[in-house]
Design an enzyme around this catalytic site. Structure first.
Site, PDB file in Angstrom:
ATOM      1  N   VAL A   1       0.842  -1.206   0.000  1.00 57.09           N
ATOM      2  CA  VAL A   1       0.000   0.000   0.000  1.00 57.09           C
ATOM      3  C   VAL A   1       0.872   1.249   0.000  1.00 57.09           C
ATOM      4  O   VAL A   1       0.583   2.227  -0.695  1.00 57.09           O
ATOM      5  CB  VAL A   1      -0.979  -0.002   1.194  1.00 57.09           C
ATOM      6  CG1 VAL A   1      -1.767   1.310   1.250  1.00 57.09           C
ATOM      7  CG2 VAL A   1      -1.956  -1.167   1.094  1.00 57.09           C
TER       8      VAL A   1
ATOM      9  N   CYS B   1     -10.831  -1.515   3.017  1.00 58.79           N
ATOM     10  CA  CYS B   1     -10.923  -1.480   1.557  1.00 58.79           C
ATOM     11  C   CYS B   1     -12.290  -1.938   1.038  1.00 58.79           C
ATOM     12  O   CYS B   1     -12.897  -1.283   0.179  1.00 58.79           O
ATOM     13  CB  CYS B   1      -9.819  -2.339   0.944  1.00 58.79           C
ATOM     14  SG  CYS B   1      -9.624  -3.942   1.740  1.00 58.79           S
TER      15      CYS B   1
ATOM     16  N   GLY C   1      -4.859  -7.734  -0.761  1.00 58.11           N
ATOM     17  CA  GLY C   1      -5.358  -7.207   0.507  1.00 58.11           C
ATOM     18  C   GLY C   1      -4.609  -7.768   1.694  1.00 58.11           C
ATOM     19  O   GLY C   1      -4.575  -7.166   2.767  1.00 58.11           O
TER      20      GLY C   1
ATOM     21  N   LYS D   1     -16.028  -5.506  10.370  1.00 61.92           N
ATOM     22  CA  LYS D   1     -15.578  -4.178   9.918  1.00 61.92           C
ATOM     23  C   LYS D   1     -16.588  -3.602   8.928  1.00 61.92           C
ATOM     24  O   LYS D   1     -16.958  -2.426   9.007  1.00 61.92           O
ATOM     25  CB  LYS D   1     -14.215  -4.278   9.210  1.00 61.92           C
ATOM     26  CG  LYS D   1     -13.010  -4.471  10.105  1.00 61.92           C
ATOM     27  CD  LYS D   1     -11.765  -4.623   9.214  1.00 61.92           C
ATOM     28  CE  LYS D   1     -10.589  -5.190   9.963  1.00 61.92           C
ATOM     29  NZ  LYS D   1      -9.471  -5.532   9.056  1.00 61.92           N
TER      30      LYS D   1
ATOM     31  N   ARG E   1     -11.681 -14.763   0.352  1.00 61.88           N
ATOM     32  CA  ARG E   1     -10.428 -14.511  -0.366  1.00 61.88           C
ATOM     33  C   ARG E   1     -10.385 -15.402  -1.605  1.00 61.88           C
ATOM     34  O   ARG E   1     -10.634 -16.614  -1.524  1.00 61.88           O
ATOM     35  CB  ARG E   1      -9.246 -14.834   0.540  1.00 61.88           C
ATOM     36  CG  ARG E   1      -7.893 -14.411  -0.020  1.00 61.88           C
ATOM     37  CD  ARG E   1      -7.704 -12.904   0.009  1.00 61.88           C
ATOM     38  NE  ARG E   1      -7.588 -12.372   1.357  1.00 61.88           N
ATOM     39  CZ  ARG E   1      -7.652 -11.079   1.651  1.00 61.88           C
ATOM     40  NH1 ARG E   1      -7.836 -10.180   0.676  1.00 61.88           N
ATOM     41  NH2 ARG E   1      -7.540 -10.664   2.884  1.00 61.88           N
TER      42      ARG E   1
ATOM     43  N   HIS F   1     -10.983  -5.998  -5.360  1.00 64.51           N
ATOM     44  CA  HIS F   1     -12.046  -6.698  -4.637  1.00 64.51           C
ATOM     45  C   HIS F   1     -13.367  -6.576  -5.400  1.00 64.51           C
ATOM     46  O   HIS F   1     -13.670  -5.517  -5.964  1.00 64.51           O
ATOM     47  CB  HIS F   1     -12.241  -6.105  -3.249  1.00 64.51           C
ATOM     48  CG  HIS F   1     -11.095  -6.309  -2.314  1.00 64.51           C
ATOM     49  ND1 HIS F   1     -10.068  -7.186  -2.563  1.00 64.51           N
ATOM     50  CD2 HIS F   1     -10.827  -5.739  -1.102  1.00 64.51           C
ATOM     51  CE1 HIS F   1      -9.209  -7.143  -1.548  1.00 64.51           C
ATOM     52  NE2 HIS F   1      -9.645  -6.278  -0.651  1.00 64.51           N
TER      53      HIS F   1
END
Length: 336
Positions: free
Chosen positions: A12, A126, A157, A206, A228, A235
């Site tokens: 990132v 994200c 991710g 989250k 995943r 995503h």
């Protein structure tokens, strides 16, 4: 202004450097910051090599903004120290997101709530960011009652080691360090982050909790299953939205077409729909497969895709920084 990128050597962090350069952010001096083991390494910014410095040197250098992407532990320990020095922190980790004293910001939705007093600003998860960018305008129009979301999330991710695991397995090399408890190539893992006592993963909770906070409405019910998959471009999310009020499909499309940061790709007859392959490297959130849920009233199905390293992390953090700079919400700390 002087900008620090904390965690500059990570996936990132590297993307943040790229986005700052692409968006021509007014950087007079870039501080590439990382842990001791990376100090002295070099990163590239605007065609020049920049030496990585440690956390203490970064605080002494007094940047106006520090964009953190170095994990929750680092953020909890160091963000307050940067903030005490007058540096505004934009944090990519989950450390501060649900702290009642910190803003959780997606610029298109709630940047207007930011003030000069906000010294630690949280960047959302994200998978949450790309979903709320699409949900927010529809909520204003039709009032969202409930959201059911299933995600299909890129290995990026998890980080570089996960990408390495995927490619190694694809080549038949199983000696590489395992990030996941099972093979990821040719497989799907319904498991992102740790499992909690309620049977959900931390990633799923989250999405539930952050959506309510960003959109400023605790009445929105959200349930998530996060998965995943062996891809790297971004995503994807299958989102089912139940509204309080009736909607018109043509109007839904028109609303989304006019929404900042959203691109509608919805021509299934010509095989046009969002995909990680086409979202990769882009800042926008893509939405398609727009259709009515025929099993119950006032309910809509959508397919949402975004590059999780871009809008899902780096771009959103840089957009927050742009808003702070544009509205004079950061002080330039005096050199010591």
């Amino acid at each position: 202004m002087k900008i620090a990128v904390v965690g500059a050597t990570g996936l990132v962090g590297s993307e943040i450097l790229k986005v700052l350069e692409e968006r021509n952010f007014p950087v007079t001096e870039l501080l590439a910051v990382a842990s001791e083991r990376s100090v002295g390494k070099e990163v590239t910014f605007k065609g020049k090599q920049v030496k990585v410095i440690g956390f203490e040197d970064a605080i002494k250098a007094k940047p106006a903004i520090a964009i953190f992407s170095a994990g929750g532990g680092t953020s909890l320990a160091l963000a307050p120290r940067f903030a005490e020095a007058g540096i505004t922190v934009v944090d990519n980790s989950s450390a501060w997101r649900m702290d009642a004293t910190k803003k959780l910001v997606v610029p298109e939705i709630n940047a207007h709530t930011l003030t000069k007093e906000d010294k630690i600003i949280a960047n959302p998860n994200c998978s949450t960011i790309q979903m709320v960018v699409v949900l927010n305008p529809l909520h204003h129009k039709y009032q969202i009652k409930r959201v059911v979301v299933s995600t299909y999330q890129s290995v990026t991710g998890t980080g570089k080691a996960a990408v390495d695991q995927l490619y190694a397995e694809r080549k038949g090399d199983h000696s590489v360090e395992k990030v996941y408890p099972h093979p990821i190539d040719l497989n799907v893992l319904p498991h992102i982050d740790v499992f909690l006592d309620n049977g959900y993963t931390k990633e799923e909770m989250k999405m539930t909790n952050e959506t309510k906070k960003i959109m400023g409405d605790d009445s929105i019910a959200v349930t998530a299953t996060t998965v995943r998959i062996p891809t790297i471009g971004g995503h994807s999310e299958a989102v089912n939205i139940e509204f309080e009020n009736e909607f018109d499909l043509a109007e839904v499309r028109a609303i989304l077409e006019q929404t900042e940061g959203v691109i509608v790709q919805d021509d299934p007859k010509n095989f046009v729909y969002p995909m990680p392959l086409t979202a990769h490297g882009k800042d926008e959130t893509f939405v398609g497969r727009i259709r009515r849920d025929e099993s119950q009233p006032k309910t809509l199905n959508l397919w949402i895709v975004a590059d999780n390293l871009r809008k899902g992390a780096a771009t959103n953090a840089v957009q927050i920084s742009e808003y702070l700079a544009k509205h004079d919400l950061v002080e330039v700390p005096a050199e010591v």
